[in-house]
Design a protein around this motif. Sequence first.
Motif, short mmCIF file in Angstrom:
data_model
loop_
_atom_site.label_atom_id
_atom_site.label_comp_id
_atom_site.label_asym_id
_atom_site.label_seq_id
_atom_site.Cartn_x
_atom_site.Cartn_y
_atom_site.Cartn_z
N GLU A 1 0.82 -1.23 0.00
CA GLU A 1 0.00 0.00 0.00
C GLU A 1 0.85 1.27 0.00
O GLU A 1 0.56 2.22 -0.71
CB GLU A 1 -0.97 0.00 1.19
CG GLU A 1 -2.19 -0.91 0.97
CD GLU A 1 -2.80 -0.78 -0.43
OE1 GLU A 1 -3.17 0.33 -0.84
OE2 GLU A 1 -2.89 -1.81 -1.16
N LYS B 1 2.67 1.78 -3.28
CA LYS B 1 1.64 2.06 -4.28
C LYS B 1 1.17 3.53 -4.16
O LYS B 1 1.00 4.22 -5.16
CB LYS B 1 0.45 1.12 -4.02
CG LYS B 1 -0.30 0.73 -5.26
CD LYS B 1 -1.28 -0.37 -4.97
CE LYS B 1 -2.44 -0.27 -5.92
NZ LYS B 1 -3.47 -1.27 -5.67
N GLN C 1 1.47 6.41 -6.89
CA GLN C 1 0.26 7.14 -7.33
C GLN C 1 0.48 8.65 -7.25
O GLN C 1 0.09 9.39 -8.17
CB GLN C 1 -0.93 6.71 -6.45
CG GLN C 1 -2.27 7.26 -6.91
CD GLN C 1 -2.71 6.71 -8.27
OE1 GLN C 1 -2.85 5.51 -8.43
NE2 GLN C 1 -2.89 7.58 -9.26
N ARG D 1 -2.71 4.89 -15.14
CA ARG D 1 -3.07 4.46 -13.78
C ARG D 1 -2.22 3.27 -13.36
O ARG D 1 -1.57 2.64 -14.20
CB ARG D 1 -4.55 4.09 -13.69
CG ARG D 1 -4.95 3.04 -14.66
CD ARG D 1 -6.46 2.98 -14.83
NE ARG D 1 -6.76 1.86 -15.71
CZ ARG D 1 -6.80 0.59 -15.33
NH1 ARG D 1 -6.59 0.26 -14.06
NH2 ARG D 1 -7.07 -0.35 -16.20
N ASP E 1 -4.77 -2.60 -11.74
CA ASP E 1 -5.30 -3.39 -10.62
C ASP E 1 -4.58 -4.74 -10.53
O ASP E 1 -4.37 -5.26 -9.44
CB ASP E 1 -6.81 -3.67 -10.83
CG ASP E 1 -7.60 -2.37 -10.84
OD1 ASP E 1 -7.16 -1.41 -10.16
OD2 ASP E 1 -8.63 -2.31 -11.56
N SER E 2 -4.25 -5.29 -11.67
CA SER E 2 -3.58 -6.60 -11.68
C SER E 2 -2.18 -6.46 -11.09
O SER E 2 -1.42 -5.57 -11.49
CB SER E 2 -3.44 -7.13 -13.10
OG SER E 2 -4.63 -6.95 -13.81
N GLN F 1 -5.04 -12.07 -15.87
CA GLN F 1 -5.78 -10.85 -15.47
C GLN F 1 -5.14 -9.62 -16.07
O GLN F 1 -5.82 -8.71 -16.54
CB GLN F 1 -5.75 -10.71 -13.96
CG GLN F 1 -6.97 -11.29 -13.30
CD GLN F 1 -6.99 -10.90 -11.83
OE1 GLN F 1 -6.67 -9.79 -11.45
NE2 GLN F 1 -7.34 -11.85 -11.00
N GLU G 1 -6.71 -6.91 -18.55
CA GLU G 1 -6.75 -5.48 -18.18
C GLU G 1 -6.11 -4.63 -19.28
O GLU G 1 -6.60 -3.53 -19.58
CB GLU G 1 -6.05 -5.28 -16.83
CG GLU G 1 -6.34 -3.91 -16.25
CD GLU G 1 -5.88 -3.74 -14.81
OE1 GLU G 1 -5.35 -4.71 -14.21
OE2 GLU G 1 -6.04 -2.62 -14.29
N HIS H 1 -7.85 -1.64 -21.34
CA HIS H 1 -7.35 -0.28 -21.12
C HIS H 1 -7.37 0.50 -22.43
O HIS H 1 -6.70 0.14 -23.39
CB HIS H 1 -5.92 -0.31 -20.57
CG HIS H 1 -5.39 1.06 -20.27
ND1 HIS H 1 -5.72 1.74 -19.12
CD2 HIS H 1 -4.58 1.89 -20.97
CE1 HIS H 1 -5.13 2.93 -19.13
NE2 HIS H 1 -4.43 3.04 -20.25
#
Length: 297
Positions: A219, A222, A226, A243, A246-247, A286, A290, A294
């Motif tokens: 986290e 990440k 971000q 972005r 998510d994978s 995945q 994705e 995208h």
Amino acid sequence: MARKIAFINYKGGVGKTSLIVNTAACLARLGKRVLLCDLDTQSNASIWLLRLERWNAINSTGVGSVYSIFDPGAAQLSDLVVDDVVQDKNGTPLLPGLDLIPTTFNLVDLENEYIGDPRKPSYLVFHEQLAKIEGDYDFILFDCPPNILRASQCGVFSANEIYVPSNPDALSLIGFTLLVEKLHKFHQLSASFRDAKMGRPAQVEGIIFNAIKTGVDIEVPKMRMQLRLNQFKTAKRAGRSARIFDSIVRDAMVVRRAVTLGLPVPLIGADSDDPAQSNVVSDYRQLASEIIRHAPV
Ligand SMILES: Nc1ncnc2c1ncn2[C@@H]1O[C@H](COP(=O)(O)OP(=O)(O)OP(=O)(O)O)[C@@H](O)[C@H]1O
Ligand SMILES: [Mg+2]
């Protein structure tokens, strides 16, 4: 039109090659026509997919290597494509739809020894030849070294999207930051060679966290990533829809073993009893889905 994507980070060893090879395999399994261009003189993707014997045959003569479009200059990229590159020992295709433009160690000569026409930089030579075959593909993927020197520029110039493999550490974040700076400089330098048909210069569209060990909380890294991405988006130095994907690809021994076996991970056995093995296959699947979804804006 083919989607052209370069995988690159100025930090080495983050998983660019393993992500691109395994994602390419998943895309091909989903019925996509995929061309993987190996633009790293280390030749890791080429050795992995061709296996040593077939790669050695190219390396010993240079015939069939991507550098041959520059020196001696007689070859066309279309001559170099290895169709359905993943084969068993008898030459039977194991993964139809995944083609490779291989490299060998001689690609290093593009950086210093090669004297091209200054009015036609090497990335433009590459781009013009790629344009002749891109209609055959849904995805063209460029495996780049951790820099934007001449070999890498071929992929960066031709690509319309850039994905940044990262580990959850400070060095990956530094590598990403340096990448965006160098990318900006390269786009400025190469702007006069672009025309409207090429589409816009490639921007960072996605960050992919790779090799995440069980129990490691990502986290904080990440969040830091971000924040940096947001700064670049505000400064218009990253794609508007960029972005963190998510994978997330987990750490698994099979990824390291796959090179020795000469097979992409999804072909080694998604149904393995080893949960780490089936988990990582599902991570790559995945990620491939994705990437398909995208849509850069
Ligand atoms: N998900 C993973 N689980 C376990 N090992 C991994 C994973 N992803 C990559 N690795 C291993 O990490 C090492 C570096 O990976 P890889 O060669 O893909 O990185 P790279 O960014 O392409 O490196 P380079 O900058 O040298 O081109 C390899 O030994 C690879 O097998
Ligand atoms: Mg690599």
